[in-house]
Scaffold this active site. Structure first.
Site, PDB file in Angstrom:
ATOM      1  N   GLU A 501       0.863  -1.192   0.000  1.00 14.42           N
ATOM      2  CA  GLU A 501       0.000   0.000   0.000  1.00 14.42           C
ATOM      3  C   GLU A 501       0.897   1.238   0.000  1.00 14.42           C
ATOM      4  OE1 GLU A 501      -2.296   0.693   3.513  1.00 14.42           O
ATOM      5  OE2 GLU A 501      -1.064  -0.605   4.760  1.00 14.42           O
ATOM      6  N   GLU A 510       4.679   8.698  -3.681  1.00 21.18           N
ATOM      7  CA  GLU A 510       5.427   8.154  -2.546  1.00 21.18           C
ATOM      8  C   GLU A 510       6.373   7.049  -3.002  1.00 21.18           C
ATOM      9  OE1 GLU A 510       2.921   7.198   0.758  1.00 21.18           O
ATOM     10  OE2 GLU A 510       2.050   9.203   0.850  1.00 21.18           O
TER      11      GLU A 510
END
Length: 759
Positions: A501, A510
């Site tokens: 995730e 990210e």
């Protein structure tokens, strides 16, 4: 009705009289507050002051007529305020007052005499209001749109007259104000000398209607001249008939502090009680869900009840509108029946959606995106995202579906190897174990986490959690350096399902691509499944004066960052008070759907040929440096796009809103697809009520004006130099003139390279 988890609805209601005859004293304010009002408006000066100004003008005109050289006659000066000119004095209760400047001045006048006198009146009144401790000032908008620049320049000076002064400009949504803005006596615009009067052009029948965006254009000029001052707001009058949804949405995005509701905005129901239309109620609900909702001003709906009726007035907020209508023959309740109705609306607000309840307090609050690859997150950060009611349920479904597909390939001989990389506090590990239990398919589970603090918690959960039951292998490692599950003979084994995730608000911000590239070597090359399998970044241009104003006033807290660099960063933000600039054709079911376009996509696992080439560049086997520095190891994760948006209605672009969509797993056997989305167009269908991600906002240092029927071209790049990744973005505006496409303007190239995500 609001649910038990909803925060209480805050609604401050004020009473406003356009021609208030009673002096605003502490006693009047006491009566108003005991009747249920929170605020009162108060004229700063009296009719005596207006008379003195008019006398000064008359004396000046006489001097002009008597002088042979008019240029030698100086413009008149007003004397300071006298006790007869104002009823206000410094009092603690003044914090509950809104000061109203004289509605009879004309700051936008082309007549230098009228403009000069109007500026003096304005300056005297604002300075005195600041002196007596009244912070909020209400001023009528400019009478002439051609004088808006001059009007705005005066307001800019007024904003500097006190450190706590806030000016609210009274404007209509479209057309003209419905409430009477005149006062006893003459309006200064009526005294404009003929040589300075504006010429009115002849128009054909049907062409003289006020352009619906005129008031917004006026406001846009004012706030631009005032440099988006946070001390400048709008008092937006809600008319009896609301304009089209696109104009409502545009006004909603602006900094509205006051919502005046004149008597004409209300309808009478079957029992004669004043009510708002369904459209007005829905629009008001939008404002009441803001982090700081505007105050409502009930204008000319009835005087403040007298002290003899105070007891009846104090109970006024209790009955329902139907009960109030039955009592409407009683004069005390007649005076506050509009107020009673507003309190009823306050108590009967609909339940907020989950994303708003979760994000209460974070609306339009800009935060730097997380860098979990560089930083070790705190436990509370993990905990916030683990509250999502949708994301982990969808992950569990995806894992269960993948387990069923792999069981058909692998048979019953062995357990399926599942590795959760970037395990955090372990929510995905729990979901993988639950998927194993629900499907009856055994798994061998690994939890890989680099955060040493989270690693301790994972071990603790493995030892104490009944579901984990010491069957999870917890690995302290950066996923990119993990060698994989051990097998007989000391060799590293392979993973059947790799779960992560790592997505951010723009999917890849990210460094999910870089992380999953680095751990792909542990995934079985023949049947290995990545969850997620793919993800895409999406964007749309937006108008958000609030975010732009906040950035203007934001000082950098990073000693290594210059003030200019705050415009070169994307921000994670729960977008709330904003407007889409490009929308699809509205329908009754969907009046405001944005056009959101895909920027780029990533897939996992990627071709081994791509990874082999990247490794060869890193090892120096290929003599080809990267185009942005480094050896080009990560160039395959660079992306770029150029997308065009049509904007039917004028506005100002303050930045780009970013979203993502991801396919967690698409089953080739059943055809079932499990997806997540923050894209406002698809989120309701793919992952309604998901709260884990807020949108991302790419700001523009200089806002760009967009005319009607213009095209906005957004160019964006995801860049990398093998040490970090960053974004660059630029926006251009075009308009078509026949067969030609002409550029009207464009932004600077923004780049967050200096503050990119470290790999």
């Amino acid at each position: 009705m609001a649910g038990p988890e909803d925060p209480p609805t805050i609604l401050f209601v004020g009473q406003h009289e356009t021609q208030r005859t009673e002096a605003v004293t502490p006693e009047l304010l006491y009566r108003a507050q005991n009747s249920g009002y929170d605020l009162l408006t108060a004229p700063i000066t009296t009719s005596a002051f207006q008379s003195r100004v008019l006398e000064t003008l008359q004396e000046y005109v006489k001097m002009l007529n008597a002088s042979s050289e008019q240029k030698d006659v100086p413009l008149p000066l007003l004397n300071p305020l006298s006790p007869e000119d104002t009823n206000l004095v410094p009092l603690d209760s003044n914090s509950s007052l809104i000061a109203v400047t004289s509605p009879w001045i004309d700051l936008a006048s082309h007549d230098p005499l009228i403009a000069h006198v109007s500026r003096q009146v304005f300056n005297l009144e604002v300075a005195y209001a600041a002196f007596v401790g009244i912070n909020n000032i209400l001023i009528h908008g400019p009478i002439s749109s051609s004088g808006t620049m001059q009007y705005a320049r005066t307001l800019l000076e007024g904003l500097g007259m006190g450190p706590y002064i806030s000016i609210n400009v009274l404007l209509p949504m479209s057309g003209e104000l419905e409430q009477d803005i005149s006062a006893d006596g003459i309006h200064l615009s009526e005294l404009t000398r003929p040589e300075y009067a504006e010429e009115v052009e002849d128009v054909e029948e049907g062409e003289g209607e006020t352009e619906v965006y005129d008031a917004w254009e006026t406001w846009n000029t004012i706030r631009t001249v005032c440099n988006y001052s946070t001390k400048l707001s709008i008092a937006l009058e809600l008319p009896r008939q609301l304009p089209a949804v696109n104009l409502q949405s545009r006004w909603y995005s602006e900094p509205i502090r006051l919502l005046p509701l004149p008597r004409t905005s209300f309808w009478r129901n079957g029992k004669g009680f004043p009510v708002l239309s369904k459209q007005h109620q829905q629009y008001l609900t939008q404002f009441l869900r803001l982090r700081f909702p505007p105050w409502v001003l009930l204008s000319d709906v009835g005087a403040v009840p007298s002290l003899s009726n105070e007891a009846a007035a104090r109970a006024s907020s209790e009955p329902t509108p139907a009960e109030a209508a039955a009592d409407s023959n009683e004069q005390p309740l007649d005076l506050i029946q509009h107020l009673k109705y507003m309190r009823h609306l306050q108590q009967s607000q609909p339940t907020r959606p989950p994303i708003e309840r979760f994000g209460q307090g974070y609306q339009d609050y800009m935060q730097s995106p997380l860098q979990p690859l560089t930083d070790n997150l705190e436990s509370i950060t993990y905990e916030v995202f683990e509250k999502d009611p949708v994301k982990y349920e969808w992950y569990e479904r995806a894992i269960a579906l993948a387990l069923k597909d792999l069981r058909e390939k692998l048979g019953e001989q062995r357990k399926v190897v599942v590795a959760v990389v970037g395990a955090g506090r372990g929510p995905l590990v729990t979901r993988a174990l639950q998927a194993s239990r629900s499907t009856g398919i055994g798994i061998q589970c690994y939890a890989v986490e680099k955060n040493p603090n989270a690693h301790v918690l994972l071990q603790h959960r493995n030892a104490t959690d009944p579901l984990w039951n010491k069957q999870v292998t917890v690995v302290k490692s950066d996923m990119r350096t993990w060698s994989g599950p051990p097998t007989m003979g000391g060799k590293s084994g392979k993973v059947d399902i790799l779960v992560s995730e790592l997505l951010g608000s723009f999917a890849d911000n990210e460094l999910s691509p870089e992380c999953l590239d680095g751990v792909q070597h542990v995934l079985d090359p023949n049947h290995g499944i990545n969850i997620p399998q793919s993800y895409s970044a999406h964007l749309t241009p937006i108008a958000s004066p609030k975010l732009h104003g906040d950035l203007l006033g934001r000082a950098s807290t990073d000693l290594n960052m210059t003030m200019a660099e705050k415009w070169e960063l994307p921000y994670v933000v729960m977008l709330h008070q904003f407007d889409y600039l490009s929308t699809v054709q509205p329908s009754a079911e969907d009046p405001r759907t944005p056009v959101v376009q895909e920027a780029w996509s990533f897939w996992h696992p990627i071709s081994t040929n791509i990874l082999d080439l990247a490794k060869s560049r890193a090892d120096g086997h290929i003599d080809a440096g990267g185009h942005l520095g480094g050896d080009g190891t990560n160039e395959h994760n660079s992306r770029s796009c150029k997308v065009t948006f049509r904007c039917a209605h004028r506005g100002v672009c303050h930045g780009i809103g970013g979203y993502f969509e991801t396919v967690l797993y698409s089953s080739p056997t059943s055809g079932q697809k499990i997806e997540l989305s923050t894209n406002p167009v698809t989120m309701a269908d793919k992952s309604k009520d998901m709260i884990s991600w807020f949108p991302i906002f790419f700001p523009l240092k200089t806002p760009i004006y967009v005319p009607d029927d213009a095209e906005m071209e957004v160019s964006m790049w995801r860049q990398t130099d093998d040490r970090k990744a960053w974004y660059e973005w630029i926006v251009d505006v075009y308009i078509r003139m026949g067969s030609r496409r002409m550029k009207l303007g464009g932004s600077d190239l923004h780049s967050c390279r200096r503050n990119g995500c470290l790999m």
